[in-house]
Design an enzyme around this catalytic site. Structure first.
Site, PDB file in Angstrom:
ATOM      1  N   TYR A 104      -2.441  -0.286  10.396  1.00 24.90           N
ATOM      2  CA  TYR A 104      -2.505  -0.681   8.988  1.00 24.90           C
ATOM      3  C   TYR A 104      -1.195  -0.344   8.270  1.00 24.90           C
ATOM      4  O   TYR A 104      -0.646  -1.166   7.536  1.00 24.90           O
ATOM      5  CB  TYR A 104      -3.683   0.013   8.311  1.00 24.90           C
ATOM      6  CG  TYR A 104      -3.805  -0.290   6.833  1.00 24.90           C
ATOM      7  CD1 TYR A 104      -4.332  -1.510   6.404  1.00 24.90           C
ATOM      8  CD2 TYR A 104      -3.397   0.627   5.868  1.00 24.90           C
ATOM      9  CE1 TYR A 104      -4.447  -1.797   5.057  1.00 24.90           C
ATOM     10  CE2 TYR A 104      -3.511   0.343   4.519  1.00 24.90           C
ATOM     11  CZ  TYR A 104      -4.027  -0.864   4.114  1.00 24.90           C
ATOM     12  OH  TYR A 104      -4.135  -1.156   2.779  1.00 24.90           O
ATOM     13  N   SER A 132       0.850  -1.184   0.000  1.00 24.45           N
ATOM     14  CA  SER A 132       0.000   0.000   0.000  1.00 24.45           C
ATOM     15  C   SER A 132       0.887   1.235   0.000  1.00 24.45           C
ATOM     16  O   SER A 132       2.056   1.167   0.409  1.00 24.45           O
ATOM     17  CB  SER A 132      -0.892   0.013   1.247  1.00 24.45           C
ATOM     18  OG  SER A 132      -1.473   1.287   1.465  1.00 24.45           O
TER      19      SER A 132
END
Length: 254
Positions: free
Chosen positions: A151, A138
């Site tokens: 995250y 990501s």
């Protein structure tokens, strides 16, 4: 180009969103797809789409955070040419308000889940003369994102696992790369907006879209197209590389 006939691909978390789009894209190019998904209804949806255009796919109920479940599933498949480590969950919170339970849950799925699949697939790929691994990282792995503490941690771990696996197994003809998307319009986004902003979903969707300099979110199919290339023989010279697909998010925001 991008012919995947006679290739066997495992796609974790492929019941919806990016994982589903990747499974469909690889299946259309001839790969036999193994759908690893805990949501049985979602898995059947992906299976039906692949079978509709004449592709071959199989469904496995597998918890990637459970190593014995992963090893048993992978050993039953036996020949795996391509592994897509896509399964993962999101979390909103800072280091201050993220609970230990939430942190552990993110770690178990996003970090340990990737490790479990790597641990299970590498011996099979070595036995079969090589293979291709693609991890879903990501933009959060490269930039600090507000309210995404756990995250971001997990995706940074995925990025580093990509680099070390690529280095450790290059002599075994195993390539390992990662993709780092910015925001992608998936069912998760719609569910997040419906839950947290029920009265102004359209306004918030537009706001989230504009955090990408290009002015919109990515489509799952766009991520899948990049994945298809990186899993094809045309990309066999590529390993140990992360590919941002982010509408300019990293470079134009720094």
């Amino acid at each position: 180009m991008f012919d995947l006939k006679n290739k066997v691909a495992v796609v974790t978390g492929s019941g919806s969103g990016i994982g589903q789009a990747i499974a469909i894209a690889l299946g259309k190019q001839g790969a036999v797809i193994h759908i690893l998904e805990l949501n049985k209804e979602a898995a059947q949806s992906t299976l039906a789409i692949i079978q509709e255009y004449g592709g071959e796919a199989h469904v496995h109920s597998c918890d990637v955070s459970n190593q014995s479940s992963v090893v048993t599933t992978f050993n039953a498949i036996e020949k795996i040419d391509i592994l897509i480590n896509n399964a993962g969950i999101a979390h909103i919170g800072t280091a201050e308000n993220t609970t230990e339970a939430d942190f552990d849950k993110i770690y178990q799925i996003n970090v340990k889940g990737v490790y479990n699949c790597l641990h299970a697939v590498i011996p099979l790929m070595k036995k079969n003369g090589g293979g291709t691994i693609l991890n879903m990282a990501s933009v959060a792995a490269s930039l600090g994102l507000q309210d995404r503490f756990a995250y971001s941690m997990s995706k940074a771990a995925v990025l580093n696992m990509t680099l070390t696996v690529a280095k450790d197994f290059i002599k075994d003809k195993i390539t390992c790369n990662s993709i780092s998307p910015a925001r992608v319009h998936t069912p998760f986004v719609d569910g997040y907006l419906a839950k947290n902003f029920p009265d102004n979903q359209e306004e918030m969707f537009e706001k989230l879209s504009k955090t990408q300099p290009i002015g919109r979110m990515a489509r799952p199919e766009e991520i899948a197209t990049l994945a298809l290339y990186l899993c094809s023989d045309e990309a066999r010279f590529i390993t140990g590389t992360d590919y941002p697909i982010d509408g300019g998010f990293i470079k134009l925001n720094t």
